[in-house]
Design an enzyme around this catalytic site. Structure first.
Site, PDB file in Angstrom:
ATOM      1  N   ASP A  27     -26.376   6.360  29.152  1.00  0.00           N
ATOM      2  CA  ASP A  27     -27.249   5.265  28.741  1.00  0.00           C
ATOM      3  C   ASP A  27     -28.546   5.203  29.542  1.00  0.00           C
ATOM      4  O   ASP A  27     -29.369   4.316  29.329  1.00  0.00           O
ATOM      5  CB  ASP A  27     -26.513   3.930  28.885  1.00  0.00           C
ATOM      6  CG  ASP A  27     -25.976   3.714  30.295  1.00  0.00           C
ATOM      7  OD1 ASP A  27     -25.103   4.498  30.715  1.00  0.00           O
ATOM      8  OD2 ASP A  27     -26.421   2.769  30.964  1.00  0.00           O
ATOM      9  N   TYR A 147     -21.601  -4.796  39.121  1.00  0.00           N
ATOM     10  CA  TYR A 147     -22.153  -4.259  40.358  1.00  0.00           C
ATOM     11  C   TYR A 147     -22.697  -5.370  41.245  1.00  0.00           C
ATOM     12  O   TYR A 147     -23.179  -6.400  40.754  1.00  0.00           O
ATOM     13  CB  TYR A 147     -23.295  -3.287  40.052  1.00  0.00           C
ATOM     14  CG  TYR A 147     -22.885  -2.111  39.227  1.00  0.00           C
ATOM     15  CD1 TYR A 147     -22.179  -1.051  39.783  1.00  0.00           C
ATOM     16  CD2 TYR A 147     -23.203  -2.053  37.867  1.00  0.00           C
ATOM     17  CE1 TYR A 147     -21.808   0.041  39.014  1.00  0.00           C
ATOM     18  CE2 TYR A 147     -22.824  -0.965  37.096  1.00  0.00           C
ATOM     19  CZ  TYR A 147     -22.128   0.074  37.669  1.00  0.00           C
ATOM     20  OH  TYR A 147     -21.756   1.134  36.904  1.00  0.00           O
ATOM     21  N   PRO A 148     -22.672  -5.167  42.565  1.00  0.00           N
ATOM     22  CA  PRO A 148     -23.290  -6.112  43.491  1.00  0.00           C
ATOM     23  C   PRO A 148     -24.767  -5.750  43.691  1.00  0.00           C
ATOM     24  O   PRO A 148     -25.100  -4.903  44.516  1.00  0.00           O
ATOM     25  CB  PRO A 148     -22.478  -5.919  44.779  1.00  0.00           C
ATOM     26  CG  PRO A 148     -22.031  -4.493  44.726  1.00  0.00           C
ATOM     27  CD  PRO A 148     -21.930  -4.105  43.261  1.00  0.00           C
ATOM     28  N   ARG A 149     -25.637  -6.382  42.929  1.00  0.00           N
ATOM     29  CA  ARG A 149     -27.061  -6.030  42.977  1.00  0.00           C
ATOM     30  C   ARG A 149     -27.917  -7.288  42.875  1.00  0.00           C
ATOM     31  O   ARG A 149     -27.671  -8.142  42.026  1.00  0.00           O
ATOM     32  CB  ARG A 149     -27.421  -5.089  41.826  1.00  0.00           C
ATOM     33  CG  ARG A 149     -26.772  -3.715  41.926  1.00  0.00           C
ATOM     34  CD  ARG A 149     -27.094  -2.857  40.716  1.00  0.00           C
ATOM     35  NE  ARG A 149     -26.438  -1.568  40.805  1.00  0.00           N
ATOM     36  CZ  ARG A 149     -26.385  -0.679  39.808  1.00  0.00           C
ATOM     37  NH1 ARG A 149     -26.958  -0.966  38.645  1.00  0.00           N
ATOM     38  NH2 ARG A 149     -25.772   0.480  39.966  1.00  0.00           N
ATOM     39  N   LYS A 178     -15.713  -0.990  35.923  1.00  0.00           N
ATOM     40  CA  LYS A 178     -16.440   0.116  36.553  1.00  0.00           C
ATOM     41  C   LYS A 178     -17.336  -0.509  37.617  1.00  0.00           C
ATOM     42  O   LYS A 178     -18.140  -1.395  37.328  1.00  0.00           O
ATOM     43  CB  LYS A 178     -17.274   0.842  35.507  1.00  0.00           C
ATOM     44  CG  LYS A 178     -18.280   1.864  36.027  1.00  0.00           C
ATOM     45  CD  LYS A 178     -18.959   2.539  34.844  1.00  0.00           C
ATOM     46  CE  LYS A 178     -20.059   3.497  35.273  1.00  0.00           C
ATOM     47  NZ  LYS A 178     -21.374   2.828  35.320  1.00  0.00           N
ATOM     48  N   GLY A 203     -20.478   6.523  39.602  1.00  0.00           N
ATOM     49  CA  GLY A 203     -21.434   7.403  40.243  1.00  0.00           C
ATOM     50  C   GLY A 203     -20.817   8.418  41.185  1.00  0.00           C
ATOM     51  O   GLY A 203     -19.588   8.584  41.263  1.00  0.00           O
ATOM     52  N   GLY A 204     -21.706   9.098  41.908  1.00  0.00           N
ATOM     53  CA  GLY A 204     -21.286  10.118  42.852  1.00  0.00           C
ATOM     54  C   GLY A 204     -21.488   9.671  44.281  1.00  0.00           C
ATOM     55  O   GLY A 204     -21.834   8.514  44.542  1.00  0.00           O
ATOM     56  N   GLY A 229     -22.542   9.974  35.630  1.00  0.00           N
ATOM     57  CA  GLY A 229     -23.551  10.332  34.652  1.00  0.00           C
ATOM     58  C   GLY A 229     -24.580  11.315  35.173  1.00  0.00           C
ATOM     59  O   GLY A 229     -24.570  12.494  34.830  1.00  0.00           O
ATOM     60  N   ARG A 230     -25.469  10.829  36.028  1.00  0.00           N
ATOM     61  CA  ARG A 230     -26.632  11.616  36.440  1.00  0.00           C
ATOM     62  C   ARG A 230     -26.265  12.955  37.078  1.00  0.00           C
ATOM     63  O   ARG A 230     -26.878  13.978  36.780  1.00  0.00           O
ATOM     64  CB  ARG A 230     -27.490  10.799  37.408  1.00  0.00           C
ATOM     65  CG  ARG A 230     -28.885  11.356  37.623  1.00  0.00           C
ATOM     66  CD  ARG A 230     -29.673  10.479  38.578  1.00  0.00           C
ATOM     67  NE  ARG A 230     -29.647   9.076  38.178  1.00  0.00           N
ATOM     68  CZ  ARG A 230     -30.480   8.554  37.288  1.00  0.00           C
ATOM     69  NH1 ARG A 230     -31.377   9.324  36.700  1.00  0.00           N
ATOM     70  NH2 ARG A 230     -30.411   7.264  36.984  1.00  0.00           N
TER      71      ARG A 230
END
Length: 273
Positions: A27, A147-149, A178, A203-204, A229-230
């Site tokens: 996305d 997510y914590p953002r 997720k 993520g990684g 993803g990336r």
């Protein structure tokens, strides 16, 4: 019947039937711009399917462009939230589709993004609750990307905070959550232990180190899957990378014991903020 429909769709999110999941979010083209040239999308998708991805995550319009045969052995997750990197508030997410539209596209699940700690957290929570209600009505699995953002977050890798986020997702009706990975990685076990729904690691590795070893450590912590993803779509060999990650997720990565995977990777990233 509707409950059975959700169970059937959840089953399609795990090709091995072990309730473990390797999902590839694609996305990013809404948030950040093209991830591959337009004429390479089918090639990328075929590589992900060949490698053994359990599912891909895309927006509704992108789902309409796929060749019909591509996803015959890979689940489709339609992402309902959006924002762009050009926004005045990059943490603000809005709904751009709904469950009914995802159903017409043949989706096996939908996903919604919520940024806890952001200025628009209240509206995002309301949106998650509304989508969960529709998912229950239609028998559609819901993946909450929480997510914590935002300006109120001091440590986005704090396991207590991530456990809170997992419970937000569960309490508002999600079937899976997720979220970010705690650091050091072995503390992700605390998040999993406190989550009433399966946890997918997003993520990684934050330090750019080996993705497969990181994935093994994350799975050893008790997570039920990876959502990468990336690092996959920017790889020169996405099929090979997905194949290696799939082996990790579905229990075929046996060169290290769980304890060794956790210890080795935790040593590498313990100091990463």
């Amino acid at each position: 019947m509707l409950k059975t429909g959700k169970q059937l769709r959840l089953r399609r999110l795990s090709l091995a039937g072990d309730d473990r999941h390797l999902l590839v979010p694609l996305d990013h083209s809404v948030s950040d711009g093209p991830i591959v040239p337009a004429d390479k999308w089918d090639d990328l998708l075929r590589a992900l399917v060949t490698g053994g991805a359990d599912g891909i995550i895309v927006h509704k319009g992108r789902a309409r462009t796929f060749a019909p045969d591509i996803l015959k052995s890979c689940a489709l997750v339609v992402h309902l939230s959006a924002s762009t990197s050009c926004s005045a508030d990059v943490h603000a997410k809005v709904l751009v589709s709904d469950v009914e539209e995802a159903l017409t596209l043949g989706a096996d699940a939908v996903s919604v993004h919520v940024n806890i700690g952001s200025d628009t957290e209240a509206q995002q929570l309301a949106d998650l609750g509304a989508v969960a209600r529709s998912c229950d009505a239609w028998g559609m699995p819901l993946i909450a990307m929480v997510y914590p953002r935002g300006p109120r977050i001091e440590d986005p890798r704090d396991p207590a905070l991530l456990a809170h986020l997992a419970n937000v997702a569960a309490d508002l009706g999600a079937d899976m959550v997720k979220t970010s990975v705690a650091l050091p990685v072995d503390r992700m076990a605390e998040v999993v232990a406190n989550s009433p729904i399966p946890v997918l690691a997003a993520g990684g590795p934050p330090d750019g180190s080996d993705l497969v070893e990181y994935g093994a450590a994350v799975m050893a912590s008790g997570c039920r899957g990876l959502a990468v993803g990336r690092r996959i779509f920017s790889s020169p060999t996405p099929a090979a990378l997905v194949s290696r990650l799939s082996a990790v997720v579905h229990g075929e990565h046996t060169d290290l014991s769980n304890d060794m995977r956790m210890a080795n990777y935790s040593t590498i990233v313990a100091g990463v903020a």
